[in-house]
Design a protein around this motif. Structure first.
Motif, mmCIF file in Angstrom:
data_model
loop_
_atom_site.group_PDB
_atom_site.id
_atom_site.type_symbol
_atom_site.label_atom_id
_atom_site.label_comp_id
_atom_site.label_asym_id
_atom_site.label_seq_id
_atom_site.Cartn_x
_atom_site.Cartn_y
_atom_site.Cartn_z
ATOM 1 N N HIS A 43 49.498 144.124 -15.496
ATOM 2 C CA HIS A 43 49.150 143.443 -16.752
ATOM 3 C C HIS A 43 48.129 144.236 -17.561
ATOM 4 O O HIS A 43 47.848 143.912 -18.707
ATOM 5 N N LYS A 44 47.576 145.295 -16.955
ATOM 6 C CA LYS A 44 46.635 146.175 -17.661
ATOM 7 C C LYS A 44 47.282 147.510 -18.022
ATOM 8 O O LYS A 44 46.594 148.451 -18.428
ATOM 9 N N SER A 45 48.588 147.581 -17.884
ATOM 10 C CA SER A 45 49.288 148.834 -18.172
ATOM 11 C C SER A 45 49.295 149.108 -19.673
ATOM 12 O O SER A 45 49.097 148.214 -20.495
ATOM 13 N N GLN A 46 49.561 150.360 -20.030
ATOM 14 C CA GLN A 46 49.614 150.742 -21.437
ATOM 15 C C GLN A 46 50.711 149.983 -22.163
ATOM 16 O O GLN A 46 50.567 149.600 -23.326
ATOM 17 N N GLU A 47 51.806 149.735 -21.458
ATOM 18 C CA GLU A 47 52.929 149.002 -22.052
ATOM 19 C C GLU A 47 52.498 147.606 -22.504
ATOM 20 O O GLU A 47 52.869 147.144 -23.591
ATOM 21 N N VAL A 48 51.698 146.942 -21.672
ATOM 22 C CA VAL A 48 51.213 145.607 -22.029
ATOM 23 C C VAL A 48 50.132 145.700 -23.097
ATOM 24 O O VAL A 48 50.134 144.933 -24.069
ATOM 25 N N LEU A 49 49.212 146.636 -22.933
ATOM 26 C CA LEU A 49 48.092 146.762 -23.875
ATOM 27 C C LEU A 49 48.567 147.052 -25.296
ATOM 28 O O LEU A 49 47.908 146.658 -26.259
ATOM 29 N N GLU A 50 49.694 147.715 -25.429
ATOM 30 C CA GLU A 50 50.228 147.991 -26.765
ATOM 31 C C GLU A 50 50.669 146.714 -27.470
ATOM 32 O O GLU A 50 50.667 146.643 -28.701
ATOM 33 N N ILE A 51 51.042 145.703 -26.686
ATOM 34 C CA ILE A 51 51.456 144.420 -27.252
ATOM 35 C C ILE A 51 50.301 143.432 -27.255
ATOM 36 O O ILE A 51 50.100 142.686 -28.219
ATOM 37 N N ASN A 52 49.534 143.433 -26.182
ATOM 38 C CA ASN A 52 48.402 142.518 -26.049
ATOM 39 C C ASN A 52 47.172 143.297 -25.605
ATOM 40 O O ASN A 52 47.003 143.587 -24.409
ATOM 41 N N PRO A 53 46.290 143.657 -26.541
ATOM 42 C CA PRO A 53 45.121 144.467 -26.199
ATOM 43 C C PRO A 53 44.159 143.779 -25.239
ATOM 44 O O PRO A 53 43.254 144.431 -24.696
ATOM 45 N N ARG A 54 44.340 142.480 -25.009
ATOM 46 C CA ARG A 54 43.504 141.792 -24.020
ATOM 47 C C ARG A 54 43.954 142.086 -22.589
ATOM 48 O O ARG A 54 43.245 141.757 -21.632
ATOM 49 N N GLY A 55 45.125 142.682 -22.440
ATOM 50 C CA GLY A 55 45.617 142.987 -21.099
ATOM 51 C C GLY A 55 45.892 141.735 -20.285
ATOM 52 O O GLY A 55 45.552 141.656 -19.106
ATOM 53 N N GLN A 56 46.512 140.760 -20.928
ATOM 54 C CA GLN A 56 46.818 139.487 -20.277
ATOM 55 C C GLN A 56 48.297 139.173 -20.434
ATOM 56 O O GLN A 56 48.982 139.715 -21.295
ATOM 57 N N VAL A 57 48.773 138.272 -19.573
ATOM 58 C CA VAL A 57 50.127 137.742 -19.722
ATOM 59 C C VAL A 57 50.028 136.251 -19.984
ATOM 60 O O VAL A 57 49.060 135.609 -19.563
ATOM 61 N N PRO A 58 51.016 135.727 -20.727
ATOM 62 C CA PRO A 58 52.237 136.389 -21.166
ATOM 63 C C PRO A 58 52.022 137.283 -22.378
ATOM 64 O O PRO A 58 51.048 137.123 -23.111
ATOM 65 N N THR A 59 52.945 138.222 -22.544
ATOM 66 C CA THR A 59 53.132 138.862 -23.844
ATOM 67 C C THR A 59 54.497 138.405 -24.334
ATOM 68 O O THR A 59 55.465 138.408 -23.571
ATOM 69 N N PHE A 60 54.568 137.988 -25.587
ATOM 70 C CA PHE A 60 55.820 137.444 -26.104
ATOM 71 C C PHE A 60 56.108 138.031 -27.471
ATOM 72 O O PHE A 60 55.252 138.014 -28.357
ATOM 73 N N LYS A 61 57.330 138.566 -27.620
ATOM 74 C CA LYS A 61 57.787 139.115 -28.894
ATOM 75 C C LYS A 61 59.080 138.433 -29.312
ATOM 76 O O LYS A 61 59.965 138.206 -28.487
ATOM 77 N N HIS A 62 59.169 138.125 -30.593
ATOM 78 C CA HIS A 62 60.422 137.627 -31.168
ATOM 79 C C HIS A 62 60.676 138.472 -32.399
ATOM 80 O O HIS A 62 60.018 138.308 -33.433
ATOM 81 N N GLY A 63 61.606 139.403 -32.284
ATOM 82 C CA GLY A 63 61.800 140.367 -33.362
ATOM 83 C C GLY A 63 60.543 141.201 -33.525
ATOM 84 O O GLY A 63 60.059 141.807 -32.566
#
Length: 225
Positions: A43-63
């Motif tokens: 949850h602290k990976s770069q992939e997550v941080l790019e969507i959620n800079p807090r490094g938390q889940v969930p990350t949710f995208k719609h379009g």
């Protein structure tokens, strides 16, 4: 429409579970998702941080839209897909008021549960104090007693704000956690009834944390609460 959605989640996370229940209720199966590991720090990976800079889940995208706060994501899904699947916000102002009140209060229950269940995870050993443990447990008991009172009339089809609503989406995962960690069904019979009534609901059963499936009981941290 669901194919344009992406959810990164972790098993056993109440915030993630809320979003997953809402997606099921709104008949939005088929969304892209990725299971992350807390233990491996994904949850602290770069992939997550790019969507959620807090490094938390969930990350949710719609379009192109990103909404990572779980209650906000649930409200967003109900707003955008209000004519699809279950209606999760009631019609009358009185019921809406009750739903929003309990929905937001559910975040207090999450916080107080976490302070007891995950105390040793959150607090370094050198900073732990018995007085803090006692204070956190007392605060949790008071919180649980509030919810026990809110559920005095719980029955099939009559939950936190009448019919199943976003209040239940937010609160049920907390209640399930409490019983998984040993909360007494004798001391909290209304919460136990609420849990029993909703645990078989299709949206909840389908999104049930996968590592819980072998058995509903987890630990006994809350057995004396």
């Amino acid at each position: 429409m669901a194919k344009s959605m992406n959810l990164q989640w972790a098993a056993g996370s109440a915030p993630c579970w809320r979003v997953m229940i809402t997606l099921e209720e709104k008949k939005l199966q088929g969304y892209e998702h990725k299971l992350l590991s807390f233990e491996e720090g994904q949850h602290k990976s770069q992939e997550v941080l790019e969507i959620n800079p807090r490094g938390q889940v969930p990350t949710f995208k719609h379009g192109d839209s990103i909404i990572n706060e779980s209650t906000g994501a649930c409200l967003y899904l109900e707003s955008v897909f209000k004519d699809q699947g279950s209606k999760l916000i009631p019609d009358t102002p009185a019921e809406q008021a009750l739903m929003y009140q309990h929905m937001m209060e559910g975040l207090s229950l999450t916080e107080k549960l976490n302070l007891v269940v995950y105390y040793e995870w959150f607090v370094p050993e050198a900073e732990r104090h018995e007085s803090a443990v006692k204070r956190n447990r007392e605060a949790l008991v008071s919180e649980l007693q509030l919810w026990e009172g809110y559920l005095q009339n719980v029955a099939v089809g009559s939950y936190l704000a009448g019919a199943f609503s976003l209040a239940d989406v937010v609160v049920f995962p907390n209640v399930a956690y409490a019983f998984r960690f040993g909360l007494s069904v004798v001391r909290f019979p209304k919460l136990a009834k609420y849990y029993s009534l909703l645990k078989e609901r299709p949206s909840i059963k389908t999104s049930w944390p996968p590592h819980w499936v072998p058995g509903p009981q987890g630990f006994d941290v809350l057995k004396d609460v």
